[in-house]
Design a protein around this motif. Structure first.
Motif, short mmCIF file in Angstrom:
data_model
loop_
_atom_site.label_atom_id
_atom_site.label_comp_id
_atom_site.label_asym_id
_atom_site.label_seq_id
_atom_site.Cartn_x
_atom_site.Cartn_y
_atom_site.Cartn_z
N TYR A 207 0.83 -1.20 0.00
CA TYR A 207 0.00 0.00 0.00
C TYR A 207 0.86 1.25 0.00
O TYR A 207 0.57 2.23 -0.67
CB TYR A 207 -0.90 -0.03 1.22
CG TYR A 207 -1.87 1.10 1.32
CD1 TYR A 207 -1.66 2.13 2.22
CD2 TYR A 207 -3.00 1.14 0.51
CE1 TYR A 207 -2.54 3.16 2.33
CE2 TYR A 207 -3.90 2.18 0.62
CZ TYR A 207 -3.67 3.19 1.54
OH TYR A 207 -4.55 4.22 1.63
N GLU A 211 0.46 4.47 -2.28
CA GLU A 211 -0.14 5.55 -1.49
C GLU A 211 0.04 6.93 -2.12
O GLU A 211 -0.92 7.70 -2.26
CB GLU A 211 0.48 5.54 -0.11
CG GLU A 211 -0.28 6.31 0.91
CD GLU A 211 0.39 6.17 2.25
OE1 GLU A 211 1.61 6.43 2.33
OE2 GLU A 211 -0.27 5.79 3.21
N LYS A 272 -2.98 3.78 9.82
CA LYS A 272 -2.74 3.40 8.45
C LYS A 272 -1.97 2.09 8.34
O LYS A 272 -2.36 1.20 7.60
CB LYS A 272 -1.99 4.51 7.72
CG LYS A 272 -2.22 4.47 6.25
CD LYS A 272 -1.67 5.70 5.57
CE LYS A 272 -2.65 6.84 5.58
NZ LYS A 272 -2.08 8.03 4.97
#
Ligand SMILES: [Zn+2]
Length: 388
Positions: A207, A211, A272
Motif C-alpha cells: 500500500y 499511497e 494506516k
C-alpha cells in the motif's frame, strides 16, 4: 508418522470478472433488486410497527408469499432473484435485530454497490458464455467453471464499478499431516507477521508504494483512478496474505497467533499501518485454511511477548514507545541475542504450549499481571460494544 489422508468438502467462492458488455444490463437489474429490497424493507417495517393490531416479524417465506406475482413489474429479474432478495433481507434484519434496515439506493453519489442474487437453475452455461435472465454473459477465465456445480450465487459490483460473478462451490480438499509440529506467529506493524522460525510476511509495503499515487490522483480529482489504485493495493495485500497463510498451513500442525486487535489501535496514529497489514484477514485465512487442512489454530495473549526473553523468561527486552524502535537486543540475564519479532513469536508459541501442555513444561510461564489482563479485557468489551 505418515497418517492416512482423507478428503473433506469445503465451500469456496469462485469470483470471476464479468466482461464489460453486460454492465448496462446488470446495472438495470441491480436497480430492480434495490426496488425489491426497499419494498421488503417498507413492508416489514410496517408489519413490525403497525398502526393497529399486533406487530409481526415477517420471515423470508412470508415476504415471498407477499411478493408472489411481482415479476410482472420487472423487466430483468425473475422470481428466483426476488425470493433470494427476500431471504437475504430477512436474514440480515434478523441478524441486525432492527425492524428496518438501510434503503438500497440506485442513483446518485450514495448509490449502493450493485448486487443481483440468483438460484442455481437460472444461471446456465452455454458453451463459452453464460445465460441469465435472457441475457448472455461472458466472463474472464471462464474455464474455471469447468466441472463446477453451483447451488446459488450472485453478481456483485465492486467500488470501481466492475461486475463479478460469485459462485459458492464445494471443493474436496485432502487432509494430510504437516511436516513440522508447531509455529508461533507475531503480528506487527513493520512486518505484518513473523514466525518463530524467522519467516516474514511483508504485505504492508504494498500500500505504501501506491499511497503517493492515490494521494496524487485524489488531489487532481481523479476519483475513479484513486478507486482503481485502492483496489490494486487491496488485491496485492490479500494475495501476499494468501500466500503466507498457505505456506504456514502446509508446513505446521499447530499454529499460534497473537491476539492483538486492530480495532483498538486503529484509533491512534498507527491506523494506516494497522489497517494496511490486515491482521484480522490473516487470522481469518489461517483459521479457515487450517480448519480445512486439519490443523489446530489458536490465539494466544500477546502482552509481554516482546519484553520477555524467549530463552530464560526474564523481562529484559525493550519496552514502551521508544522500545518500538529497537529491532535487535541482547538479554541482560542470559546473554542470548534476539530479533524483536522472532522473540515475540517464540514467546507466543511457548505461552500456548504451557497452557495446553500435559507433559509439564520446565520453563516458567510468562508473567501476565492481573491488572493488565483486566484492562485489555475491558477495552475488548468496549470496542465490541462500540462496533455493535
Ligand atoms: Zn534471557
Amino acid at each position: 508418522m505418515n497418517s492416512p489422508t482423507h478428503a473433506v468438502a469445503v465451500t469456496h467462492t469462485l469470483r470471476l470478472k464479468v466482461k464489460p458488455g453486460a454492465a448496462a444490463w446488470l446495472n438495470a437489474a441491480a436497480s430492480e433488486v434495490n426496488a425489491v429490497w426497499n419494498w421488503a424493507n417498507e413492508v416489514s417495517a410496517r408489519a413490525a410497527q403497525p398502526f393497529a393490531g399486533r406487530p409481526k416479524w415477517l420471515s423470508g417465506f412470508e415476504l415471498n408469499n407477499l411478493s408472489a406475482g411481482g415479476t410482472q413489474y420487472f423487466e430483468k429479474i425473475g422470481a428466483d432473484t426476488i425470493q433470494r432478495v427476500n431471504g437475504e433481507y430477512a436474514a440480515k434484519r434478523r441478524a441486525a435485530g432492527r425492524c428496518q434496515l438501510r434503503w438500497r439506493v440506485s442513483r446518485g453519489a450514495r448509490r449502493s454497490l450493485g448486487w443481483v442474487p440468483f438460484k442455481a437453475a437460472s444461471l446456465k452455461r452455454k458453451g463459452e458464455a453464460l445465460r441469465f435472465g435472457g441475457k448472455t454473459f461472458r466472463v474472464f477465465e471462464g474455464e474455471r467453471l469447468n466441472g463446477v456445480k453451483w447451488q446459488q450465487g450472485c453478481f456483485a459490483q465492486d467500488a470501481v464499478g466492475d461486475w463479478w460473478l460469485c459462485l459458492p462451490v464445494e471443493v474436496g480438499v485432502e487432509q494430510t499431516a504437516a511436516p513440522c509440529e508447531a509455529v508461533g506467529i507475531d503480528l506487527g506493524l513493520k512486518t505484518v507477521a513473523v514466525t518463530s522460525d524467522g519467516e516474514r510476511c511483508e504485505a504492508g509495503c504494498s500500500y505504501r508504494g501506491i499511497e503517493q499515487r492515490i494521494a496524487q490522483a485524489q488531489r487532481r480529482g481523479h476519483r475513479h483512478q484513486a478507486k482503481r489504485l485502492h483496489r490494486r493495493a487491496a488485491n496485492r495485500r490479500r494475495d501476499a496474505l494468501h500466500k503466507f497463510s498457505r505456506r504456514i498451513v502446509d508446513r505446521y500442525q499447530n499454529i499460534v497467533v497473537g491476539d492483538v486487535s486492530s480495532t483498538r489501535l486503529a484509533q491512534t496514529r498507527m491506523a494506516k499501518s494497522v489497517l494496511d497489514s490486515g491482521w484480522g484477514m490473516l487470522r481469518q485465512m489461517l483459521r479457515y485454511k487450517g480448519e480445512h487442512a486439519g490443523r489446530s489454530v489458536s490465539v494466544a495473549c500477546e502482552s509481554y511477548t516482546s519484553r520477555a526473553c524467549s530463552s530464560c523468561g526474564s523481562l529484559t527486552g525493550p519496552q514502551g514507545v521508544n522500545g518500538l524502535r529497537v529491532r535487535r537486543w541482547r538479554c541482560a540475564s542470559c546473554g542470548e541475542s534476539h530479533d524483536r519479532d522472532v522473540n515475540a513469536a517464540r514467546n507466543l508459541l511457548r505461552r500456548a504450549e504451557v497452557s495446553v501442555s500435559v507433559r509439564g513444561n520446565e520453563s516458567p510461564p510468562l508473567p501476565v499481571p492481573p491488572r493488565r489482563a483486566a484492562r485489555s479485557r475491558r477495552a475488548g468489551t468496549e470496542s465490541a460494544g462500540a462496533a455493535a
